[in-house]
Design a protein around this motif. Structure first.
Motif, mmCIF file in Angstrom:
data_model
loop_
_atom_site.group_PDB
_atom_site.id
_atom_site.type_symbol
_atom_site.label_atom_id
_atom_site.label_comp_id
_atom_site.label_asym_id
_atom_site.label_seq_id
_atom_site.Cartn_x
_atom_site.Cartn_y
_atom_site.Cartn_z
ATOM 1 N N GLY A 1 0.802 -1.210 0.000
ATOM 2 C CA GLY A 1 0.000 0.000 0.000
ATOM 3 C C GLY A 1 0.838 1.264 0.000
ATOM 4 O O GLY A 1 1.980 1.283 0.472
ATOM 5 N N ILE A 2 0.239 2.336 -0.544
ATOM 6 C CA ILE A 2 0.823 3.673 -0.503
ATOM 7 C C ILE A 2 -0.163 4.586 0.223
ATOM 8 O O ILE A 2 -1.331 4.676 -0.161
ATOM 9 N N PRO B 1 9.964 -2.948 6.873
ATOM 10 C CA PRO B 1 11.426 -3.070 6.787
ATOM 11 C C PRO B 1 11.972 -2.445 5.504
ATOM 12 O O PRO B 1 11.361 -2.547 4.427
ATOM 13 N N ALA B 2 13.115 -1.812 5.622
ATOM 14 C CA ALA B 2 13.714 -1.126 4.474
ATOM 15 C C ALA B 2 14.056 -2.089 3.339
ATOM 16 O O ALA B 2 14.145 -1.670 2.180
ATOM 17 N N ASP B 3 14.223 -3.371 3.653
ATOM 18 C CA ASP B 3 14.550 -4.336 2.606
ATOM 19 C C ASP B 3 13.318 -5.087 2.088
ATOM 20 O O ASP B 3 13.445 -6.084 1.381
ATOM 21 N N PHE C 1 8.364 -4.388 -1.522
ATOM 22 C CA PHE C 1 7.627 -3.233 -2.026
ATOM 23 C C PHE C 1 8.431 -1.948 -1.870
ATOM 24 O O PHE C 1 8.360 -1.061 -2.726
ATOM 25 N N VAL C 2 9.207 -1.830 -0.810
ATOM 26 C CA VAL C 2 10.074 -0.658 -0.654
ATOM 27 C C VAL C 2 11.070 -0.617 -1.811
ATOM 28 O O VAL C 2 11.302 0.449 -2.416
ATOM 29 N N LEU D 1 -3.951 -4.429 11.441
ATOM 30 C CA LEU D 1 -5.213 -5.142 11.213
ATOM 31 C C LEU D 1 -5.435 -5.430 9.740
ATOM 32 O O LEU D 1 -5.962 -6.484 9.364
ATOM 33 N N GLY D 2 -5.034 -4.493 8.862
ATOM 34 C CA GLY D 2 -5.248 -4.673 7.433
ATOM 35 C C GLY D 2 -4.256 -5.584 6.743
ATOM 36 O O GLY D 2 -4.443 -5.933 5.568
ATOM 37 N N ARG D 3 -3.181 -5.967 7.441
ATOM 38 C CA ARG D 3 -2.180 -6.906 6.896
ATOM 39 C C ARG D 3 -1.663 -6.462 5.529
ATOM 40 O O ARG D 3 -1.437 -7.281 4.630
ATOM 41 N N THR D 4 -1.507 -5.135 5.362
ATOM 42 C CA THR D 4 -1.031 -4.571 4.104
ATOM 43 C C THR D 4 0.211 -3.737 4.366
ATOM 44 O O THR D 4 0.112 -2.660 4.959
ATOM 45 N N PRO D 5 1.399 -4.202 3.988
ATOM 46 C CA PRO D 5 2.610 -3.391 4.207
ATOM 47 C C PRO D 5 2.504 -2.066 3.452
ATOM 48 O O PRO D 5 2.545 -2.046 2.219
ATOM 49 N N THR D 6 2.371 -0.971 4.186
ATOM 50 C CA THR D 6 2.035 0.324 3.605
ATOM 51 C C THR D 6 3.080 1.352 3.979
ATOM 52 O O THR D 6 3.469 1.459 5.152
#
Length: 438
Positions: free
Chosen positions: A199-200, A357-359, A362-363, A394-399
């Motif tokens: 996510g963004i 995490p920076a690695d 998606f990052v 809760l949304g389990r979306t790495p944002t």
């Protein structure tokens, strides 16, 4: 650069006027968050309805709903985003999905439509809700925080649709209310099951990638003195009074300065992406009853920052609350009067934080897309709180946070965002969608 990249970049550049017009349209909705969370801001619903119509025009299926504040509180009490007293009549959330062809990764584009009140009109050079375009920037309440980011996300999708860029993964949209007073709108979005593979959150970062934000705690520190005539000699320092609560206030503020100096060198309070360690920031002071009377009571409101590494078992700032309470108790022990009449602490808000995490893949994908968009692929820490904790948790979306404009201008009069920032952000988001969802 691929031929597809070149087409996307050229199309975004050609859509500059439309990006500016879209932001201007959004600014005209006075979607002010109200101090009373049971009241709808005058333009919150209309702003969401405008976005709904734009999304449906390019093929999104949408869901516009007024969250149920009491039901959310009952389900998530003591958890991130759950705040008492919220009702959402006239304050809708908006979700939408643009279905991909299948077999690709999905991407959530999210943000908030609520803005803070503009403040005294004489502090503005123009009407805060009548956008002004000039000197290479768009000015108006919400231009930076964060309707500029919303305009970029919307235009990035529209450009990709117009170019008929194939996407295998879904593009998911989520715009919320309530962010400026705690984030229960983001809780409602996650509770609705709105999630994606990444996510963004288009908060203003100067078009840098911010995979971390602070959590914040708000507290009211109450100091009870003893009122009395301000112009007469006090009888004593103790309960025979009077005792000046403003003087007690100074002692407590000095105590916060001491703890802040300690935190400057505490590795638990620092993060390599953050400019400064966590701090306690006094933001409001209320004291006194009469010009000729010593203040009988003083209240200090503080804003306390914490890091994701400091979260308690509920994903909130419980450990830091106890740390602050212990320090306030120690300050009181140092004063004979406060030892007998200690300060009281009332916690007002706990808004959670998160870190990707920076690695993370998606990052890396975003860094690649920003580089191809002509931007430095910088990673920074978001010193202010954002809604990113709830989609991450809760949304389990790495944002991650990524958006146009200088965060330092948020909440200020004459808030403005450079047009070049808007165009560059739209380029980067469009390239990210095209790469990630392919």
């Amino acid at each position: 650069m691929t031929d597809q990249d070149a087409r996307i970049i050229a199309a975004v550049e050609g859509a500059t006027d439309r990006i500016v017009t879209t932001l201007a349209d959004l600014i005209r909705f006075p979607s002010i968050v109200m101090t009373d969370p049971t009241q709808a801001g005058p333009g919150e619903r209309q702003c969401q309805e405008y976005l709904k119509e734009r999304l449906e025009r390019i093929g999104f299926t949408t869901d516009l709903w007024d969250p149920d504040g009491p039901a959310l509180l009952a389900a998530y009490r003591g958890r991130p985003g759950a705040h008492p007293g919220r009702t959402f009549e006239g304050r809708p959330n908006l979700a939408g999905t643009l279905r991909g062809q299948g077999g690709g990764r999905s991407l959530l584009l999210t943000g908030h439509v609520d803005v803070v009140p503009p403040g005294p009109p004489e502090h503005w050079h123009t009407d805060p809700f009548e956008p002004a375009v000039g000197n290479g920037a768009v000015q108006g309440r919400g231009a930076v925080d964060m309707k500029g980011g919303l305009a970029c996300m919307l235009m990035a999708i529209e450009v990709l649709r117009e170019l008929d860029i194939p996407l295998r993964g879904d593009v998911v949209w989520g715009t919320v209310v309530d962010e400026e007073i705690g984030g229960m709108g983001a809780l409602a979005l996650a509770d609705r099951g709105i999630r994606a593979d990444a996510g963004i959150l288009a908060e203003p970062t100067g078009n840098a990638i911010a995979p971390i934000c602070h959590g914040i705690l708000w507290a009211r520190v109450i100091l009870d003195g003893i009122g009395g005539h301000a112009e007469l000699k006090p009888n004593s320092w103790d309960a025979t009074g009077p005792v000046d609560a403003i003087g007690l206030c100074r002692q407590m503020l000095d105590g916060f300065d001491i703890l802040n100096r300690r935190w400057l060198f505490d590795p638990r309070k620092a993060h390599p992406l953050m400019e400064l360690p966590c701090q306690i920031i006094p933001t409001q002071i209320k004291a006194g009853e009469h010009p000729a009377s010593m203040a009988g009571r003083a209240e200090i409101v503080i804003d306390v920052q914490y890091l994701p590494s400091e979260k308690d078992e509920f994903g909130l700032g419980g450990h830091v609350k106890r740390e602050v309470e212990a320090h306030i108790a120690a300050v009181c022990q140092a004063d004979p009067y406060l030892r007998q009449h200690p300060a009281r602490v009332e916690w007002i808000l706990d808004a959670d934080c998160a870190e990707v995490p920076a690695d993370h893949a998606f990052v890396a994908a975003m860094q690649d897309a920003t580089l191809r968009a002509g931007l430095p692929p910088r990673l920074i820490g978001m010193g202010a709180h954002t809604d990113m904790g709830l989609p991450n948790g809760l949304g389990r979306t790495p944002t991650v946070n990524f958006g146009p404009g200088d965060m330092a201008l948020a909440h200020q009069p004459n808030e403005r965002v450079p047009v070049d920032d808007l165009v560059a952000c739209t380029r980067a988001i469009a390239l990210t969608i095209a790469q990630w969802c392919a």
